[in-house]
Write an enzyme that holds these catalytic residues in place. Sequence first.
Site, PDB file in Angstrom:
ATOM      1  N   LYS A  42       7.128  48.092  25.677  1.00 54.91           N
ATOM      2  CA  LYS A  42       7.342  49.453  26.167  1.00 54.91           C
ATOM      3  C   LYS A  42       8.324  49.398  27.326  1.00 54.91           C
ATOM      4  O   LYS A  42       7.990  48.939  28.411  1.00 54.91           O
ATOM      5  CB  LYS A  42       5.998  50.046  26.626  1.00 54.91           C
ATOM      6  CG  LYS A  42       5.936  51.587  26.551  1.00 54.91           C
ATOM      7  CD  LYS A  42       6.789  52.316  27.555  1.00 54.91           C
ATOM      8  CE  LYS A  42       6.183  52.273  28.953  1.00 54.91           C
ATOM      9  NZ  LYS A  42       6.999  53.112  29.921  1.00 54.91           N
ATOM     10  N   CYS A  65      12.214  43.380  43.130  1.00 54.48           N
ATOM     11  CA  CYS A  65      10.882  43.078  43.658  1.00 54.48           C
ATOM     12  C   CYS A  65      10.896  41.934  44.651  1.00 54.48           C
ATOM     13  O   CYS A  65      10.095  41.894  45.589  1.00 54.48           O
ATOM     14  CB  CYS A  65       9.914  42.776  42.510  1.00 54.48           C
ATOM     15  SG  CYS A  65      10.518  41.512  41.378  1.00 54.48           S
ATOM     16  N   GLU A  83       6.750  48.332  50.424  1.00 51.58           N
ATOM     17  CA  GLU A  83       7.938  48.054  49.616  1.00 51.58           C
ATOM     18  C   GLU A  83       8.766  49.324  49.478  1.00 51.58           C
ATOM     19  O   GLU A  83       8.293  50.328  48.943  1.00 51.58           O
ATOM     20  CB  GLU A  83       7.535  47.537  48.231  1.00 51.58           C
ATOM     21  CG  GLU A  83       8.728  47.134  47.397  1.00 51.58           C
ATOM     22  CD  GLU A  83       8.335  46.606  46.025  1.00 51.58           C
ATOM     23  OE1 GLU A  83       8.965  45.652  45.563  1.00 51.58           O
ATOM     24  OE2 GLU A  83       7.390  47.158  45.436  1.00 51.58           O
TER      25      GLU A  83
END
Length: 488
Positions: free
Chosen positions: A193, A301, A398
Amino acid sequence: MNDQQSGSTTSTLFGYAPAPESRSVVDIAPSYGLFIDGEFREAAGGKVFTTRSPADEEVLSEVAYGQADDVDAAVRAARAAFETWSALPGTERAKYLFRIARIVQERSRELAVLETLDNGKPIRETRDADLPLVAAHFFYYAGWADKLSYAGCGPDPRPLGVAAQVVPWNFPLLMLAWKIAPALAAGNTVVLKPAETTPLSALFFADICRQAGLPKGVVNIVTGDGATGAALVGHPDVHKVAFTGSTAVGKEIARTVAGTDKRLTLELGGKGANIVFEDAPLDQAVEGIVGGIFFNQGQVCCAGSRLLVQESVHDEVLDALKRRLRTLRVGDPLDKNTDVGAINSAEQLARITELAEAGEAEGAERWSPPCELPERGHWFAPTVFTGVGQAHRIAQEEIFGPVLSVLTFRTPEEAVAKANNTPYGLSAGIWTEKGSRILKLANQLRAGVVWANTFNKFDPTSPFGGYKESGYGREGGRHGLEAYLEHA
């Protein structure tokens, strides 16, 4: 260039003319279906959504919206294909992976332009970083396909079955390769996905699978949003779940999988520390700082979003960094001279803006180089915060954008304490001339990846993953195979 003979202090700046990559190299269809059992088909419910270019908000294509019935059809196709695929000798599976790798190389220019259009990152990054790494991962795991007994999972390891894989929007095709290549090499079949905002490269990859002659059902791609991913992760016939994305969604997935026999790997957020000591090669370190946080607009990330500078060289490093940032070119991602492209979506831009405003409200000092942002699309200027405290949101949360928080330290012990003072544990960088210091600090830092005098360097042979809220499990290298194999 100063005119020394006349004594003039005037300078002539040599600018770069626009050098756009041709959009015509990629043919984007007006609509795409789901890729299930080797064929494209409409979603069972007939729903669709659009994908837009972040740089100018142009609609690129219409994409089928997969729901539970579509997920079920894809899992059933993968389950049916598993019996034949897993029974193939490793040498035969390797041939398909080699073919995919070669086709990726042959179509790399097309795929690079497509990824830039759909994602917003500069064409130099998709062309020179993403696509070579995609091909390298398929080549690498093709080499492992007939050597699984040497992967450290026993003398006769077995594939798990159907792997559900959910990938993010920041590296759509590369994260696909990180997951699909080891899964197929190990003998599993896949339902993938892709992210809702960047589905096109995965759908082009489906065409590559057909071009390579991959048996039907071995790779299935279901596009949609979070609900589609939730239906896939929760499907009872899935044996393995691999997710890269936000920590919040990773926690939801962990709760869904808890109590089942599904294997799970999570690669989540990060708040990487880039630590610069006074004896570091400072010019080289500045380049590493820039690459660590402004590569892919900071939407990485493992970005080095926290800069820890030894007090004695703080001013020198900041002056050099600001000079370097004044040379960055922000603008059209298809221009080969562009350094910083567009933010992927309006939602992500709002998140970055909110946290930057919070940094100012909490007392940090904000600076950005002069730059003119395009009127259309989603853009955020490269930003540096100084005077940042460890409790500030911009030092703990973050941001996932081109925003750097600068902190200082005096001793190596203080640097380690500040670097580890975060809920995350994905990456870190150390800049110093002392190898002994690098080795000592690398063992003390709670980070899955520690770079020495460099940052954001990847190789398919090296494992990647984190600690704490950065997830668990590893992708890449031999370790990446372990997640898709079980002991006989």
